[in-house]
Design an enzyme around this catalytic site. Structure first.
Site, PDB file in Angstrom:
ATOM      1  N   LYS A 208     -18.647   5.824  30.976  1.00  0.00           N
ATOM      2  CA  LYS A 208     -18.457   4.955  29.810  1.00  0.00           C
ATOM      3  C   LYS A 208     -17.048   4.364  29.812  1.00  0.00           C
ATOM      4  O   LYS A 208     -16.858   3.170  29.674  1.00  0.00           O
ATOM      5  CB  LYS A 208     -18.721   5.768  28.538  1.00  0.00           C
ATOM      6  CG  LYS A 208     -18.542   4.990  27.258  1.00  0.00           C
ATOM      7  CD  LYS A 208     -18.935   5.829  26.055  1.00  0.00           C
ATOM      8  CE  LYS A 208     -18.473   5.157  24.776  1.00  0.00           C
ATOM      9  NZ  LYS A 208     -18.841   5.896  23.573  1.00  0.00           N
ATOM     10  N   GLU A 214     -12.588  13.181  36.900  1.00  0.00           N
ATOM     11  CA  GLU A 214     -13.564  13.745  37.845  1.00  0.00           C
ATOM     12  C   GLU A 214     -14.364  12.623  38.517  1.00  0.00           C
ATOM     13  O   GLU A 214     -14.555  12.611  39.743  1.00  0.00           O
ATOM     14  CB  GLU A 214     -14.549  14.685  37.120  1.00  0.00           C
ATOM     15  CG  GLU A 214     -13.950  15.978  36.597  1.00  0.00           C
ATOM     16  CD  GLU A 214     -13.402  15.868  35.182  1.00  0.00           C
ATOM     17  OE1 GLU A 214     -13.121  14.725  34.719  1.00  0.00           O
ATOM     18  OE2 GLU A 214     -13.251  16.909  34.529  1.00  0.00           O
ATOM     19  N   GLY A 270     -21.390   9.132  24.690  1.00  0.00           N
ATOM     20  CA  GLY A 270     -21.693   9.585  26.054  1.00  0.00           C
ATOM     21  C   GLY A 270     -22.927  10.481  26.101  1.00  0.00           C
ATOM     22  O   GLY A 270     -23.811  10.307  26.941  1.00  0.00           O
ATOM     23  N   ARG A 271     -23.005  11.435  25.186  1.00  0.00           N
ATOM     24  CA  ARG A 271     -24.121  12.391  25.206  1.00  0.00           C
ATOM     25  C   ARG A 271     -25.404  11.808  24.632  1.00  0.00           C
ATOM     26  O   ARG A 271     -26.420  12.491  24.559  1.00  0.00           O
ATOM     27  CB  ARG A 271     -23.723  13.675  24.478  1.00  0.00           C
ATOM     28  CG  ARG A 271     -23.191  13.480  23.065  1.00  0.00           C
ATOM     29  CD  ARG A 271     -22.504  14.740  22.553  1.00  0.00           C
ATOM     30  NE  ARG A 271     -21.821  14.551  21.274  1.00  0.00           N
ATOM     31  CZ  ARG A 271     -20.589  14.105  21.129  1.00  0.00           C
ATOM     32  NH1 ARG A 271     -19.874  13.776  22.191  1.00  0.00           N
ATOM     33  NH2 ARG A 271     -20.038  13.993  19.933  1.00  0.00           N
ATOM     34  N   GLU A 356     -21.285  19.634  21.918  1.00  0.00           N
ATOM     35  CA  GLU A 356     -20.200  18.648  21.849  1.00  0.00           C
ATOM     36  C   GLU A 356     -20.281  17.881  20.522  1.00  0.00           C
ATOM     37  O   GLU A 356     -19.276  17.418  19.998  1.00  0.00           O
ATOM     38  CB  GLU A 356     -20.256  17.684  23.046  1.00  0.00           C
ATOM     39  CG  GLU A 356     -18.923  17.012  23.328  1.00  0.00           C
ATOM     40  CD  GLU A 356     -18.888  16.213  24.631  1.00  0.00           C
ATOM     41  OE1 GLU A 356     -19.518  15.148  24.685  1.00  0.00           O
ATOM     42  OE2 GLU A 356     -18.216  16.642  25.580  1.00  0.00           O
ATOM     43  N   HIS A 387     -37.888  37.668  32.801  1.00  0.00           N
ATOM     44  CA  HIS A 387     -37.505  38.755  33.701  1.00  0.00           C
ATOM     45  C   HIS A 387     -35.996  38.875  33.802  1.00  0.00           C
ATOM     46  O   HIS A 387     -35.475  39.435  34.773  1.00  0.00           O
ATOM     47  CB  HIS A 387     -38.135  38.524  35.072  1.00  0.00           C
ATOM     48  CG  HIS A 387     -39.628  38.600  35.016  1.00  0.00           C
ATOM     49  ND1 HIS A 387     -40.309  39.795  35.137  1.00  0.00           N
ATOM     50  CD2 HIS A 387     -40.564  37.647  34.769  1.00  0.00           C
ATOM     51  CE1 HIS A 387     -41.610  39.557  35.014  1.00  0.00           C
ATOM     52  NE2 HIS A 387     -41.785  38.272  34.771  1.00  0.00           N
ATOM     53  N   LYS A 511      -7.795  18.349  29.213  1.00  0.00           N
ATOM     54  CA  LYS A 511      -7.563  17.225  30.138  1.00  0.00           C
ATOM     55  C   LYS A 511      -6.068  16.982  30.312  1.00  0.00           C
ATOM     56  O   LYS A 511      -5.571  16.816  31.427  1.00  0.00           O
ATOM     57  CB  LYS A 511      -8.167  15.932  29.558  1.00  0.00           C
ATOM     58  CG  LYS A 511      -9.644  15.777  29.666  1.00  0.00           C
ATOM     59  CD  LYS A 511      -9.993  14.325  29.286  1.00  0.00           C
ATOM     60  CE  LYS A 511     -11.407  14.170  28.816  1.00  0.00           C
ATOM     61  NZ  LYS A 511     -11.697  12.859  28.248  1.00  0.00           N
TER      62      LYS A 511
END
Ligand code: F6P
Length: 547
Positions: A208, A214, A270-271, A356, A387, A511
């Site tokens: 965005k 990253e 973003g999410r 978030e 399990h 950050k």
């Protein structure tokens, strides 16, 4: 928005009192008292069938929770969102992911401008581009068709497309390879590309902001890998890199032609973005028509959320049930347990969406909250979890409300053989919510002839709340419906808690500190003001690195 603090409201006090009355109520009693409970406490949202009968609630509980929603203005905030008002107050932005899936003739305005035509213009460009890749008409620098698509992004620019690609894998073009790279750990990119031919590889850089370290680091290395592999110069980038972003300037700075950029807007969080241009790699995988089906699924549940009365409104109900356990039972977490292997990344996706959004500790006025906000969201597909960690849900000391998501028809095309995979899967699906709700009493254990010293160990106290979400089949539309359901559930909770669900300042500090630490790690420069723990760790790291 909410002048009275949440925990001073009479509706809150009424729920606190009601919680005391419900303290000893067991689901066994609630079911015994009402033979219709299993069919009465259900609702439909689009193609999703919801059973909420296995919750520690009565008609009174539900009415009190709805009173809380009414008092805190959930419906008003929802309507403000749909009108394009700037309900993300700390960033002064509208919150309009619902516009991304609106039909072509809808009108949704931000600052007096209808945003729907722009949404569809981008979708049309994405469709044309996707068809070019899928048909082999788009060729790389050496003239060969693209066979591999590598999405580089992180957070919302990765989790959504990666989750949906996995969820809809059965509908994807199987002649193309898709990979998703997010981690700045070079291992992620290396493993994604080392066996690919650069001449047949397209990189989709999804960011965005186009400043996320990253993503830019991975994209830079990918460009280097491509150009070295092709033995070509910068001119090869145009055929092998496209960008998905709101930031044309940064895209151009990186060297991607903005003709190869698919845009979205600051009113898409973003999410909440994988149904925007961020979904390009998914669209290449499943094709524009399936992508549209998915958007229509989202829209179906958007409309349900906007128009269904509170007692029939699935996101409203799920949000309020979450608040009931989170705030009145001190449940710290919420499990989402899909009984579909295709949904293996669904809970990871929801972690960002929910945590978030609602991992906040000040309210919209900036005052510390005096109530619990978002839960820890976790879970993996059934039956694997059974399990592993279900033991804790069944017999541990914690209350873990859970959503069970399952489908009537399988998507896989395994030939019908002696093993009835799907019915076996679904038998487990139904059995688990049954066991969690009703448990097994000591008398029932004794009646099985269990020796007295083992009775306590083999007793299941039950009374564990679950929601069952059942749909016909995991289609693109149903996936869209499921995601919209959770988006709006998160919305409802944020509205009641009076927090801004649409900012994420909590990711900033880490950050900034990482940026400051990088030269300390690489060059031993700076770091004089570090705390003693971090200083010692950095020093050990440098020694181990041979620096
Ligand atoms: O983690 C913070 C965050 O801003 C997320 O909200 C977002 O999804 C992610 O980083 C990636 O951001 P971008 O798409 O700008 O690279």
């Amino acid at each position: 928005m909410n002048a009275i603090r949440l925990n001073r409201r009479p509706e809150w006090a009424a729920l606190t009192k009601h919680r005391e009355q419900m303290a000893d109520t067991h689901l066994r009693e609630l079911f015994a008292a009402d033979p219709e409970r299993g069919s009465r406490y259900t609702l439909e949202a689009g193609d999703l069938h919801l059973d909420y009968s296995k919750h520690r609630v009565t008609d009174e509980t539900l009415a009190l929770l709805r009173d809380l929603a009414a008092a805190t203005g959930v419906a008003e905030l929802r309507d403000a969102m749909f009108r394009g008002e700037k309900i993300n107050i700390t960033e002064d932005r509208a919150v309009l992911h619902i516009a991304l899936r609106a039909p072509r003739d809808a009108v949704i305005e931000v600052d007096g401008e209808n945003v729907v035509p722009a949404v569809h213009a981008v979708l049309d460009r994405m469709s044309a581009f996707s068809e070019q890749i899928r048909s082999g008409r788009w060729t790389g620098h050496t003239g060969r068709p693209i066979k591999n698509v590598v999405n580089i992004g992180i957070g919302g620019s990765d989790l959504g497309p990666a989750m949906a690609y996995e969820a809809l894998r059965a509908y994807t073009a199987r002649n193309l390879t898709f990979r998703f790279v997010s981690n700045v750990d070079g291992a992620d990119l290396y493993e994604a590309v080392h066996d690919l031919d650069p001449a047949e590889t397209l990189f989709v850089i999804a960011s965005k902001t186009f400043t996320t370290v990253e993503t830019i680091t991975n994209a830079t290395t990918a460009r280097e890998w491509l150009l070295t592999g092709l033995g070509a110069g910068q001119e090869a980038v145009a055929k092998h890199f496209v960008a998905l972003s709101t930031n044309a300037e940064k895209v151009a700075d990186f060297g991607i032609d903005t003709a190869n950029m698919f845009e979205f807007w600051d009113w898409v969080g973003g999410r909440y973005s994988y149904d925007s241009a961020i979904g390009l790699s998914l669209m290449i995988a499943i094709g524009p028509e399936r992508f549209r089906e998915m958007l229509d699924g989202f829209h179906l549940v958007d409309e349900h959320f906007r128009t269904a009365p509170p007692e029939e409104n699935a996101p409203m109900l799920m949000g309020l049930l979450g608040i009931w356990y989170d705030d009145f039972f001190d449940a710290q977490s919420h499990a989402v347990l899909p009984y579909s292997h295709y949904l293996s990344k669904f809970t990871a996706y929801l972690q960002q969406l929910d945590m978030e959004s609602n991992g906040k500790s000040v309210d919209r006025e900036g005052e510390p909250v005096e109530w619990q906000t978002g839960p820890v969201v976790w879970g993996t597909p059934g039956t694997n979890g059974q399990h592993a960690y279900y033991q804790l849900i069944h017999q541990g000391t914690k209350l873990v409300p859970a959503d069970f998501i399952g489908f009537a028809d399988p998507v896989d095309e395994l030939p019908a053989g002696p093993a009835a995979h799907h019915d076996l899967l679904m038998a487990n699906f139904f059995a688990q919510t049954q066991a969690l709700a009703f448990g097994k009493t000591p008398d029932e254990v004794r009646a099985e002839g269990v020796p007295e010293e083992l009775v306590a160990h083999k007793t299941f106290r039950g009374n564990h709340p679950t929601t069952t979400i059942l749909a016909g089949k995991l289609t693109p539309s149903v996936l869209g419906q499921l995601v919209a359901l959770y988006e709006h559930k998160v919305f409802v909770q944020g509205a009641v808690w009076n927090i801004d669900s649409f900012d994420q300042w909590g990711v900033e500090l880490g950050k900034v500190l990482a940026k400051r630490l990088e030269p300390v790690l690489t060059e031993g420069r700076g770091g004089e003001d570090l705390d003693s723990s971090t200083a010692a760790l950095v020093s050990t790291y440098r020694t181990l690195r041979g620096r």
